[in-house]
Design an enzyme around this catalytic site. Structure first.
Site, mmCIF file in Angstrom:
data_model
loop_
_atom_site.group_PDB
_atom_site.id
_atom_site.type_symbol
_atom_site.label_atom_id
_atom_site.label_comp_id
_atom_site.label_asym_id
_atom_site.label_seq_id
_atom_site.Cartn_x
_atom_site.Cartn_y
_atom_site.Cartn_z
ATOM 1 N N LYS A 46 39.748 43.775 16.972
ATOM 2 C CA LYS A 46 38.991 42.512 16.861
ATOM 3 C C LYS A 46 37.632 42.778 16.216
ATOM 4 C CE LYS A 46 41.923 39.603 18.371
ATOM 5 N NZ LYS A 46 42.500 38.620 17.464
ATOM 6 N N TYR A 87 43.044 47.429 20.997
ATOM 7 C CA TYR A 87 43.036 45.973 20.795
ATOM 8 C C TYR A 87 41.607 45.488 20.525
ATOM 9 C CZ TYR A 87 42.380 41.159 22.212
ATOM 10 O OH TYR A 87 41.962 39.856 22.248
ATOM 11 N N SER A 121 37.353 37.745 20.026
ATOM 12 C CA SER A 121 37.425 37.819 21.481
ATOM 13 C C SER A 121 36.118 38.344 22.051
ATOM 14 C CB SER A 121 38.561 38.781 21.860
ATOM 15 O OG SER A 121 38.466 39.147 23.218
HETATM 16 C C1 UD1 Z 1 41.707 40.644 29.084
HETATM 17 C C2 UD1 Z 1 41.576 41.808 28.160
HETATM 18 C C3 UD1 Z 1 40.737 41.377 27.002
HETATM 19 C C4 UD1 Z 1 41.376 40.185 26.303
HETATM 20 C C5 UD1 Z 1 41.544 39.060 27.315
HETATM 21 C C6 UD1 Z 1 42.266 37.879 26.727
HETATM 22 C C7 UD1 Z 1 41.747 43.796 29.586
HETATM 23 C C8 UD1 Z 1 41.020 44.975 30.142
HETATM 24 N N1 UD1 Z 1 41.003 42.942 28.878
HETATM 25 O O1 UD1 Z 1 40.418 40.266 29.518
HETATM 26 O O2 UD1 Z 1 40.601 42.455 26.101
HETATM 27 O O3 UD1 Z 1 40.593 39.745 25.236
HETATM 28 O O4 UD1 Z 1 42.283 39.536 28.431
HETATM 29 O O5 UD1 Z 1 43.633 38.054 26.710
HETATM 30 O O6 UD1 Z 1 42.925 43.643 29.778
HETATM 31 N N2 UD1 Z 1 42.674 40.549 37.470
HETATM 32 C C9 UD1 Z 1 43.115 40.844 38.743
HETATM 33 N N3 UD1 Z 1 44.465 40.919 38.941
HETATM 34 C C10 UD1 Z 1 45.381 40.720 37.939
HETATM 35 C C11 UD1 Z 1 44.909 40.410 36.648
HETATM 36 C C12 UD1 Z 1 43.545 40.329 36.441
HETATM 37 O O7 UD1 Z 1 42.332 41.034 39.660
HETATM 38 O O8 UD1 Z 1 46.590 40.838 38.192
HETATM 39 C C13 UD1 Z 1 41.228 40.445 37.232
HETATM 40 C C14 UD1 Z 1 40.724 41.419 36.190
HETATM 41 O O9 UD1 Z 1 40.363 42.640 36.761
HETATM 42 C C15 UD1 Z 1 39.530 40.663 35.606
HETATM 43 C C16 UD1 Z 1 39.911 39.200 35.768
HETATM 44 O O10 UD1 Z 1 40.955 39.162 36.716
HETATM 45 O O11 UD1 Z 1 38.402 40.907 36.365
HETATM 46 C C17 UD1 Z 1 40.402 38.587 34.473
HETATM 47 O O12 UD1 Z 1 41.409 39.440 33.951
HETATM 48 P P1 UD1 Z 1 42.249 39.049 32.648
HETATM 49 O O13 UD1 Z 1 42.787 37.667 32.804
HETATM 50 O O14 UD1 Z 1 43.230 40.147 32.418
HETATM 51 O O15 UD1 Z 1 41.156 38.987 31.494
HETATM 52 P P2 UD1 Z 1 40.083 40.083 31.031
HETATM 53 O O16 UD1 Z 1 40.261 41.367 31.721
HETATM 54 O O17 UD1 Z 1 38.743 39.459 31.123
#
Ligand code: UD1
Length: 440
Positions: free
Chosen positions: A253, A249, A202
């Site tokens: 990885k 997590y 990841s």
């Molecule tokens: C997350 C995990 C990462 C994992 C990846 C794949 C965290 C901190 N990181 O990455 O370790 O490898 O998923 O499963 O959880 N966001 C919102 N609102 C939401 C959800 C997300 O604003 O309800 C934003 C987040 O702040 C981020 C972006 O959307 O900036 C993407 O979020 P997400 O899909 O959870 O992925 P990652 O955080 O990049």
């Protein structure tokens, strides 16, 4: 030359099903007097064209899309999945899709076999029985070494826990499954002479290095001291290690990559490819496969979909004060079909031995607001949002430098954010239609 295969495996796992068909033709129609019918059946079964790819965790979101791409490309696939975060109905759907594909798109071509064992990859006893059933009988190995010991020619390992929040609350569960499980699994594979391994890593391994604000090169997180020329034409030296991992997590990885690197050093007969996924979204263009976990995911796209279906009132936007064009965090969203094809590229194109990591990302970044706008455009619906504070452990930007996979594996992304949204919307419509049919 294509001819039909029969995986013929016993079913040590609780659930097993198969689908195979195809034409039987030469060379085995000319039967030899040296062998009886059974031997010939075994020979057919164990011939070079009867290689299998073992996909562990093949019913999950990325796993099922990878199985689908493998089957379309003609690979026989053996899935091991404990269904802890997936449903066996995914396998039924895959079987139907593969049969339909070979009837309509590739008539006359050999339909590869698909098989599911409901088993935990940490259950060594069951795994041993499954792997034994894919062994090449001694008389049919051309070399005394064990390279041809198994008809499983490659393994793709998806079976890991991946919820960041849960990993903080239950770290031992994560270390036991993701790290301990991997060690025992590799040990067992080695016993069977299976040493071609693709590992789901990841972009999380980049930790806070992601925040440097430029696309991430594989060298920025290395398992051994690495010297390279960076974008600014400067020679850089990166020591082995990781920087700023914020949760168990992510640490699992990174540890798994380190273990696999050590393994490949100790035993040069291994070919190990670690694929660092950026942010997989989207689903197969048919809308028949999608993200359907048992436990609701908290990643951005699944939450957006829950808002669109009315299961959640609004999308929480985690911060708008990042150093990005619109202030919301930027990610490298990659269509899951592109991602799945990256695994095929890794299986096909790694001619060398040893451990190698590749980013699977597009090299393009999109903000949270970009994704919301794209999904609103496709669905023609408003997605209510509310701004909340930053989520702990989030980085502002995480985008891949995508060149290595293109140069060495011949792989790159083809699908856009809009395509991701369109395909997911089609899946949603399909699911909603199925749900309402089920209620009638
Ligand atoms: C997350 C995990 C990462 C994992 C990846 C794949 C965290 C901190 N990181 O990455 O370790 O490898 O998923 O499963 O959880 N966001 C919102 N609102 C939401 C959800 C997300 O604003 O309800 C934003 C987040 O702040 C981020 C972006 O959307 O900036 C993407 O979020 P997400 O899909 O959870 O992925 P990652 O955080 O990049």
């Amino acid at each position: 030359m294509p001819y039909s295969t029969s995986s013929g495996a016993s079913s040590p796992g609780r659930f097993s099903s198969g689908s195979e068909s195809g034409d039987i033709d030469t060379p085995f129609t000319e039967r030899s007097i040296l062998f009886d019918d059974h031997d010939i059946d075994v020979a057919v079964q164990q011939s070079v064209n009867d290689q299998h790819i073992l996909v562990v965790g093949g019913c999950g979101f990325i796993g099922s899309h990878t199985v689908w791409e493998l089957a379309k490309a003609g690979y026989n696939v053996v899935i091991i999945d404990n269904l802890s975060n997936a449903f066996s109905s995914v396998f039924d759907r895959l079987e139907t899709m593969v049969t339909h594909h070979y009837e309509t798109v590739k008539p006359g071509c050999r339909q590869p076999s698909l098989k599911l064992y409901e088993a935990d990859f940490r259950d060594t006893e069951t795994l041993t029985k499954i792997l034994e059933s894919y062994e090449t009988p001694l008389g049919f190995r051309q070399h005394p070494n064990d390279e041809q010991r198994s008809t499983i020619s490659g393994v793709i390992h998806f079976a890991a826990y991946k919820a960041v929040g849960e990993s903080i609350k239950q770290p031992l569960k994560y270390y036991a499954n993701n790290v301990g499980g991997l060690i025992d699994f590799c040990d067992l594979l080695s016993d069977f002479g299976i040493r071609n391994f693709v590992f789901s890593s990841s972009a999380t391994v980049y930790g806070t290095v992601a925040d440097i604000g430029v696309p991430l090169r594989e060298e920025y997180c290395s398992q051994e001291t690495t010297v390279f020329i960076d974008e600014d034409d400067q020679k850089k030296v990166v020591q082995a290690g990781c920087s700023g991992l914020t949760n168990p997590y992510g640490r699992t990885k990174w540890m798994c990559e380190a273990i696999l690197n050590d393994l490949a050093h100790a035993d040069p007969s291994w070919t190990i490819t670690a694929l660092r996924y950026f942010n997989p979204i989207g689903c197969d263009e048919s809308g028949l496969l999608g993200e359907d976990p048992r436990t609701a995911a908290t990643n951005l796209m699944p939450v957006v979909l829950r808002v669109l279906t009315g299961e959640a009132p609004a999308l929480n936007i985690y911060g708008d004060d990042y150093d990005t064009p619109d202030g919301t965090a930027v990610r490298d969203y990659i269509h899951v079909t592109d991602l799945a094809r990256g695994h095929l590229a890794a299986l096909k194109s790694r001619a060398d031995k040893g451990f190698r990591v590749y980013n699977l990302g597009s090299g393009r970044g999109h903000s949270v607001l970009d994704l919301v706008a794209a999904m609103e455009q496709v669905s023609q619906r408003k997605i209510p949002t509310q701004l909340v504070g930053r989520r702990e452990g989030d980085v502002g930007m995480c985008v891949a430098k995508a060149g290595r996979a293109q140069e060495e594996l011949g792989w790159r992304t083809e699908k856009t954010l809009e395509t991701c949204c369109r395909d997911v919307w089609r899946f949603l419509e399909h699911v909603v239609a199925e749900d309402s049919r089920a209620k009638i």
